[in-house]
Design a protein around this motif. Structure first.
Motif, mmCIF file in Angstrom:
data_model
loop_
_atom_site.group_PDB
_atom_site.id
_atom_site.type_symbol
_atom_site.label_atom_id
_atom_site.label_comp_id
_atom_site.label_asym_id
_atom_site.label_seq_id
_atom_site.Cartn_x
_atom_site.Cartn_y
_atom_site.Cartn_z
ATOM 1 N N ASP A 70 0.795 -1.221 0.000
ATOM 2 C CA ASP A 70 0.000 0.000 0.000
ATOM 3 C C ASP A 70 0.832 1.279 0.000
ATOM 4 O O ASP A 70 0.304 2.358 0.200
ATOM 5 N N SER A 71 2.132 1.163 -0.255
ATOM 6 C CA SER A 71 2.988 2.343 -0.286
ATOM 7 C C SER A 71 3.645 2.457 -1.659
ATOM 8 O O SER A 71 3.742 1.485 -2.400
ATOM 9 N N THR A 72 4.128 3.658 -1.996
ATOM 10 C CA THR A 72 4.809 3.851 -3.275
ATOM 11 C C THR A 72 6.325 3.795 -3.122
ATOM 12 O O THR A 72 7.036 3.830 -4.118
ATOM 13 N N SER A 73 6.821 3.716 -1.886
ATOM 14 C CA SER A 73 8.265 3.639 -1.691
ATOM 15 C C SER A 73 8.599 2.755 -0.498
ATOM 16 O O SER A 73 7.895 2.758 0.507
ATOM 17 N N TYR A 74 9.676 2.007 -0.661
ATOM 18 C CA TYR A 74 10.157 1.098 0.381
ATOM 19 C C TYR A 74 11.680 1.127 0.400
ATOM 20 O O TYR A 74 12.319 1.406 -0.611
ATOM 21 N N SER A 75 12.236 0.795 1.524
ATOM 22 C CA SER A 75 13.658 0.517 1.653
ATOM 23 C C SER A 75 13.755 -0.954 2.065
ATOM 24 O O SER A 75 13.293 -1.333 3.142
ATOM 25 N N VAL A 76 14.332 -1.783 1.190
ATOM 26 C CA VAL A 76 14.368 -3.227 1.401
ATOM 27 C C VAL A 76 15.819 -3.666 1.589
ATOM 28 O O VAL A 76 16.658 -3.413 0.720
ATOM 29 N N THR A 77 16.111 -4.322 2.705
ATOM 30 C CA THR A 77 17.452 -4.847 2.968
ATOM 31 C C THR A 77 17.435 -6.354 2.796
ATOM 32 O O THR A 77 16.613 -7.044 3.401
ATOM 33 N N VAL A 78 18.353 -6.855 1.954
ATOM 34 C CA VAL A 78 18.462 -8.278 1.671
ATOM 35 C C VAL A 78 19.834 -8.758 2.154
ATOM 36 O O VAL A 78 20.853 -8.151 1.816
ATOM 37 N N ALA A 85 32.965 -14.002 1.425
ATOM 38 C CA ALA A 85 33.692 -15.192 1.878
ATOM 39 C C ALA A 85 33.512 -16.280 0.825
ATOM 40 O O ALA A 85 32.596 -16.221 0.018
ATOM 41 N N PRO A 86 34.368 -17.263 0.825
ATOM 42 C CA PRO A 86 34.144 -18.374 -0.106
ATOM 43 C C PRO A 86 32.769 -18.996 0.126
ATOM 44 O O PRO A 86 32.337 -19.148 1.266
ATOM 45 N N ILE A 87 32.112 -19.332 -0.960
ATOM 46 C CA ILE A 87 30.760 -19.875 -0.881
ATOM 47 C C ILE A 87 30.845 -21.381 -0.781
ATOM 48 O O ILE A 87 31.528 -22.037 -1.563
ATOM 49 N N GLY A 88 30.147 -21.941 0.214
ATOM 50 C CA GLY A 88 30.178 -23.381 0.456
ATOM 51 C C GLY A 88 29.455 -24.162 -0.621
ATOM 52 O O GLY A 88 28.711 -23.617 -1.443
ATOM 53 N N ALA A 89 29.648 -25.468 -0.599
ATOM 54 C CA ALA A 89 29.044 -26.350 -1.599
ATOM 55 C C ALA A 89 27.521 -26.396 -1.486
ATOM 56 O O ALA A 89 26.843 -26.718 -2.451
ATOM 57 N N SER A 90 26.987 -26.052 -0.331
ATOM 58 C CA SER A 90 25.535 -26.094 -0.139
ATOM 59 C C SER A 90 24.823 -24.933 -0.808
ATOM 60 O O SER A 90 23.612 -24.952 -0.963
ATOM 61 N N GLY A 91 25.574 -23.888 -1.182
ATOM 62 C CA GLY A 91 24.977 -22.758 -1.876
ATOM 63 C C GLY A 91 24.642 -21.606 -0.950
ATOM 64 O O GLY A 91 25.171 -21.486 0.150
ATOM 65 N N ILE A 92 23.754 -20.731 -1.432
ATOM 66 C CA ILE A 92 23.408 -19.519 -0.706
ATOM 67 C C ILE A 92 21.919 -19.453 -0.442
ATOM 68 O O ILE A 92 21.138 -20.179 -1.062
ATOM 69 N N ASP A 93 21.565 -18.571 0.459
ATOM 70 C CA ASP A 93 20.169 -18.296 0.765
ATOM 71 C C ASP A 93 20.025 -16.792 0.904
ATOM 72 O O ASP A 93 20.888 -16.139 1.488
ATOM 73 N N CYS A 94 18.976 -16.217 0.356
ATOM 74 C CA CYS A 94 18.722 -14.786 0.480
ATOM 75 C C CYS A 94 17.502 -14.583 1.364
ATOM 76 O O CYS A 94 16.500 -15.278 1.211
ATOM 77 N N LYS A 95 17.623 -13.610 2.260
ATOM 78 C CA LYS A 95 16.517 -13.289 3.159
ATOM 79 C C LYS A 95 16.339 -11.784 3.218
ATOM 80 O O LYS A 95 17.310 -11.043 3.317
ATOM 81 N N ILE A 96 15.093 -11.361 3.166
ATOM 82 C CA ILE A 96 14.779 -9.954 3.379
ATOM 83 C C ILE A 96 14.785 -9.739 4.890
ATOM 84 O O ILE A 96 13.999 -10.363 5.614
ATOM 85 N N THR A 97 15.681 -8.896 5.368
ATOM 86 C CA THR A 97 15.835 -8.710 6.807
ATOM 87 C C THR A 97 15.187 -7.437 7.323
ATOM 88 O O THR A 97 14.954 -7.321 8.522
ATOM 89 N N LYS A 98 14.870 -6.496 6.415
ATOM 90 C CA LYS A 98 14.259 -5.247 6.881
ATOM 91 C C LYS A 98 13.496 -4.598 5.738
ATOM 92 O O LYS A 98 13.992 -4.540 4.622
ATOM 93 N N VAL A 99 12.322 -4.112 6.045
ATOM 94 C CA VAL A 99 11.534 -3.320 5.096
ATOM 95 C C VAL A 99 11.076 -2.075 5.847
ATOM 96 O O VAL A 99 10.482 -2.172 6.921
ATOM 97 N N ALA A 100 11.378 -0.942 5.281
ATOM 98 C CA ALA A 100 10.954 0.317 5.924
ATOM 99 C C ALA A 100 10.291 1.206 4.912
ATOM 100 O O ALA A 100 10.437 1.072 3.735
#
Length: 133
Positions: free
Chosen positions: A78-86, A118-133
């Motif tokens: 419902d907003s026209t602007s956000y600050s999203v931290t990943v 850092a070197p990336i492990g064999a299991s891969g990566i995960d991205c998470k949105i940690t903050k929305v303002a």
């Protein structure tokens, strides 16, 4: 002379007052006021409360022990602007290896590339949105 005498050691008139009743009453009123403020803010959509839905996807590109992460995401609400931290996490260690903050204005998509710290492990990566303002 009465046949039965009802008295207590500190008899002024009636039983002694319990001091914690006043504190309970004050605490109860304070809690009701706080609850009312929260309900009114939710109902009126007061500034600072944004309803939104997000999704994020990441892909890693490594060359030797160095890597970059491409982040793509969407946010609708419902907003026209956000600050999203990943934050970008190594799946095996759950250690943060990268991240980026996006200023989303007038659109519902965001994307960017960030170096992996850092070197990336064999299991891969995960991205998470940690903050929305």
């Amino acid at each position: 002379m009465p046949t039965h005498e009802w008295a207590t050691a500190s008899d002024g008139y009636g039983s002694p007052r319990r001091p914690y009743r006043k504190a309970q009453l004050i605490l109860g009123v304070a809690l009701l006021i706080c609850l009312a403020v929260v309900v009114v803010r939710q109902m009126t959509g007061a500034p600072g409360t944004k309803n939104y839905k997000t999704s994020v996807d990441c892909q890693v590109n490594t060359v030797g022990s160095q890597g970059t992460v491409t982040i793509n995401g969407t946010i609708t609400g419902d907003s026209t602007s956000y600050s999203v931290t990943v934050d970008v996490l190594d799946v095996a260690s759950q250690q943060r290896i990268g991240g980026q903050t996006f200023e989303v204005r007038g659109t519902n998509t965001f994307s960017g590339t960030t170096p992996a710290e850092a070197p990336i492990g064999a299991s891969g990566i995960d991205c998470k949105i940690t903050k929305v303002a």
